[in-house]
Design an enzyme around this catalytic site. Structure first.
Site, PDB file in Angstrom:
ATOM      1  N   ARG A  14      45.831  72.229  35.893  1.00 41.97           N
ATOM      2  CA  ARG A  14      44.615  71.501  36.298  1.00 41.97           C
ATOM      3  C   ARG A  14      44.218  71.835  37.731  1.00 41.97           C
ATOM      4  NH1 ARG A  14      46.415  65.416  37.915  1.00 41.97           N
ATOM      5  NH2 ARG A  14      48.660  65.764  38.042  1.00 41.97           N
ATOM      6  N   SER A  41      42.355  63.231  38.969  1.00 43.10           N
ATOM      7  CA  SER A  41      43.208  63.880  37.970  1.00 43.10           C
ATOM      8  C   SER A  41      42.710  65.271  37.610  1.00 43.10           C
ATOM      9  CB  SER A  41      43.270  63.021  36.701  1.00 43.10           C
ATOM     10  OG  SER A  41      43.900  61.792  36.965  1.00 43.10           O
ATOM     11  N   GLU A  62      32.713  58.268  27.741  1.00 44.96           N
ATOM     12  CA  GLU A  62      32.795  59.688  27.422  1.00 44.96           C
ATOM     13  C   GLU A  62      31.720  60.128  26.428  1.00 44.96           C
ATOM     14  OE1 GLU A  62      35.342  57.519  27.189  1.00 44.96           O
ATOM     15  OE2 GLU A  62      36.660  58.102  28.845  1.00 44.96           O
ATOM     16  N   PHE A  87      40.340  62.072  25.536  1.00 49.18           N
ATOM     17  CA  PHE A  87      38.996  61.501  25.605  1.00 49.18           C
ATOM     18  C   PHE A  87      37.919  62.577  25.534  1.00 49.18           C
ATOM     19  CE2 PHE A  87      41.662  58.845  28.654  1.00 49.18           C
ATOM     20  CZ  PHE A  87      42.211  58.107  27.619  1.00 49.18           C
ATOM     21  N   ASP A 121      53.027  58.636  30.396  1.00 47.12           N
ATOM     22  CA  ASP A 121      51.982  57.748  29.859  1.00 47.12           C
ATOM     23  C   ASP A 121      52.139  57.513  28.352  1.00 47.12           C
ATOM     24  OD1 ASP A 121      50.746  57.101  32.186  1.00 47.12           O
ATOM     25  OD2 ASP A 121      49.093  58.523  31.978  1.00 47.12           O
ATOM     26  N   ARG A 171      48.842  68.636  32.917  1.00 48.05           N
ATOM     27  CA  ARG A 171      49.144  67.825  34.080  1.00 48.05           C
ATOM     28  C   ARG A 171      50.275  68.345  34.973  1.00 48.05           C
ATOM     29  NH1 ARG A 171      52.861  63.391  34.666  1.00 48.05           N
ATOM     30  NH2 ARG A 171      52.264  62.091  36.432  1.00 48.05           N
TER      31      ARG A 171
END
Lengths: 315, 281
Positions: A14, A41, A62, A87, A121, A171
């Site tokens: 990312r 993020s 979204e 999303f 998460d 991530r």
């Protein structure tokens, strides 16, 4: 040849996306970015500070983001939508299908935190079905680069490509081992030539495939390794050429077996050159909380899982 | 272009004939909402919009119209053809195999005048906002219009879009709601009440105007008023009262003709009520 793939630092894919967005913001005035409350993020802070008029915060909405992106693209802008992969796909599938894919809008759907390596998460956010959903849409290009450098180069490349693109990245910090600035949409990268078996890998799993190939070669197996960053359109010639030589193929991906790259390769081989295959991917299961490395091991996506799949086929 | 009210009425009568003949020919399609919006579409394409029927997708220097409730495609196809986007004879291909006139509007077959597919509801306002943002970025002072159904307002995405347009001060945008009070399964109130619709839009930060969708003077004046709100920092919505099936007595005021075509006898009856003012295709 595999020895050249080493790393001195880990960086998140990312971050490669964010670095490319900074450059695109300076180079291409048609590029606009949208984000659904995940600026930090997605690493687009610099793009936003340098181009405040070309950034649109949409909030946690979204579906609206996808529609607005379609409208921006209709009028000739190049919108990049940014949020987590979950999303970016399942939550907004119908909006993408009608307003973007069917309408052939030049929207770049940029999706971070894909797969198990999102980590702690847990399964609500660890989407493992996104590649399947997106590759089923006619006209959608699906790209899953392997490291920081390849993600950065891919992000730059899709801005110059006319058509809807799903760009998937992640991530965690991950080894940086691909050369800088090299990316051609739809063109596989032959990482290592071999004669006994073909390993096809995409995304984070490419580094694991490199490590697995090193182990296998140390055991005397000759491994051909292919980096498939573009899952659709698939570089069919590159895979067929390799498997015609090796006669067998293992596919490694951070995704469900159902609907993933492995199935695309299986269809290609079944219809052109039927060959034994192995699949290193998540087997019809949701993920859970844990560190990226723990999760890849628990769900059968470790380096040793790739080694074992190759040994089984080569026995 | 400016067209006087009598001429608009004549065109609208032909548009209504086109609607009936399109759906009757293939025994499918959505006549009710199409008839109800015939006057609006006629006013837009023959009086209000600054548009170019030679059509370019980006719409630079033009007003742009988006249709969110795509099922009323027959009325849109009729005005597009009658205003020169494609041959009127092509209306005979509506909903047939290999046609550019898909059941719901699409860009896929390259029909001039259509800029995005619609039919799956609730998406059009978002798309229109994107186009409005783009015009603002480019310094293009033309206007964006989007039509939505009223039942469609039950979709959650609508309210995401309303919040955004207020937050980002999208004031080069006018939304129009086809407020006929009907949807497939019955009246809005029976299916899922919209409640204080005006109050809902107001509380989302929009300027709310109302008009009679069957009165050309009301349509012209209200839309002119909406366009004059540019610079106010607020988006504008027009709640347009219409009657589903308007112009064909047995189709008026009921949801029964939402998605049903008339049979041969009903078609003859309907056409007898609508003067052929331009040539039938």
């Amino acid at each position: 040849m595999l020895d050249k793939y080493t790393y001195t630092e880990k960086k998140a894919t990312r971050d490669g996306f964010g670095a490319a967005m900074t450059e695109l913001g300076r180079e291409n005035k048609k590029v606009v970015a949208l984000c659904a409350d995940l600026i930090g993020s997605l690493k687009i802070n610099t793009f936003i500070s340098e181009n405040p008029d070309r950034f649109f915060q949409v909030g946690i909405a979204e579906a609206n983001m996808m529609g607005i992106a379609a409208g921006l693209a209709t009028t000739g802008m190049i919108p990049f939508t940014t949020t987590f992969a979950n999303f970016s796909t399942g939550r907004v599938y119908d909006q993408i299908r009608q307003s973007i894919a069917y309408s052939h809008k030049n929207v770049k759907i940029c999706a971070s935190h894909a797969g198990l390596t999102l980590g702690e998460d847990g399964a609500t956010h660890q989407i493992l079905e996104d590649v399947g959903m997106m590759k089923m849409l006619p006209g959608m290009t699906v790209i899953n680069p392997a490291d920081y450098n390849q993600t950065k180069a891919a992000t730059k490349a899709i801005a110059d490509f006319d058509g809807p693109v799903y760009l998937r990245f992640g991530r965690p910090g991950w080894p940086v081992f691909m050369p800088e600035g090299e990316f051609e949409i739809g063109k596989a990268v032959l990482m290592n030539e071999g004669t006994d078996i073909t390993i096809v890998a995409t995304g984070h799993m490419l580094w694991y495939a490199v490590e697995a190939a090193k182990k296998l070669e140390a055991q005397g197996m000759s491994v051909e390794l292919i980096n498939i960053h573009t899952i659709k359109p698939l570089d069919e010639e590159a895979i067929l050429k390799s498997v015609r030589k090796t006669g067998k193929c293992v596919v490694a991906e951070e995704h469900q077996m159902n609907g993933g790259l492995g199935e695309s390769v299986a269809r290609l081989l079944a219809t052109n050159h039927p060959s034994p295959m192995g699949f290193v991917a998540v087997n019809d299961s949701f993920g859970e909380s844990g560190t990226p490395t723990q999760l890849l091991e628990k769900y059968g996506l470790s380096i040793d899982d790739i080694v074992a799949a190759c040994q089984k086929l080569n026995a | 272009m400016s067209t006087d009210t009598n001429k608009l009425k004549q065109i609208a009568s032909q548009v209504r004939r086109d609607i009936i003949r399109q759906v009757a020919a293939v025994n499918s399609g959505h006549p009710g909402g199409s008839l109800g919006c015939a006057d609006l579409f006629t006013a837009l394409y023959f009086d209000i919009l600054d548009h170019d029927p030679s059509f370019n997708m980006k719409g630079e220097g033009e007003d742009m119209f988006f249709l969110s409730n795509g099922h009323i495609s027959p009325v849109w196809y009729s005005v597009l053809a009658r205003s020169g986007y494609f041959p009127v004879s092509e209306l005979a291909t509506f909903r047939k195999l290999n046609s550019r006139l898909q059941g719901h509007p699409a860009t896929h077959e390259g029909l001039p005048g259509i800029r995005i597919a619609s039919g799956s509801l609730g998406q059009g306002i978002s798309v229109a906002i994107g186009a409005a943002l783009s015009k603002r970025l480019k310094g293009d002072d033309k206007h964006i219009f989007v039509l939505t159904g009223d039942g469609e307002l039950q979709e959650g995405q609508i309210w995401e879009a309303l919040m955004f347009a207020n937050h980002h001060k999208v004031d080069n945008l006018t939304a129009i709601v086809d407020y006929n009070g009907q949807q497939i399964d019955g009246s809005n109130d029976d299916v899922m009440t919209l409640g204080d619709l005006k109050g809902k839009w107001v509380s989302f930060g929009w300027t709310v105007l109302e008009m009679d969708g069957h009165d050309f003077d009301s349509i012209k004046n209200t839309i002119a008023q909406a366009k004059s709100k540019r610079g106010s920092g607020k988006p504008t919505v027009i709640l347009m009262k219409t009657e589903m099936g308007k112009g064909v007595d047995f189709m008026e005021g009921t949801h029964n003709w939402h998605g049903k075509a008339p049979n041969a006898e009903q078609t003859e009856n309907a056409l007898s009520q609508l003067e052929e003012t331009l040539r039938d295709y």
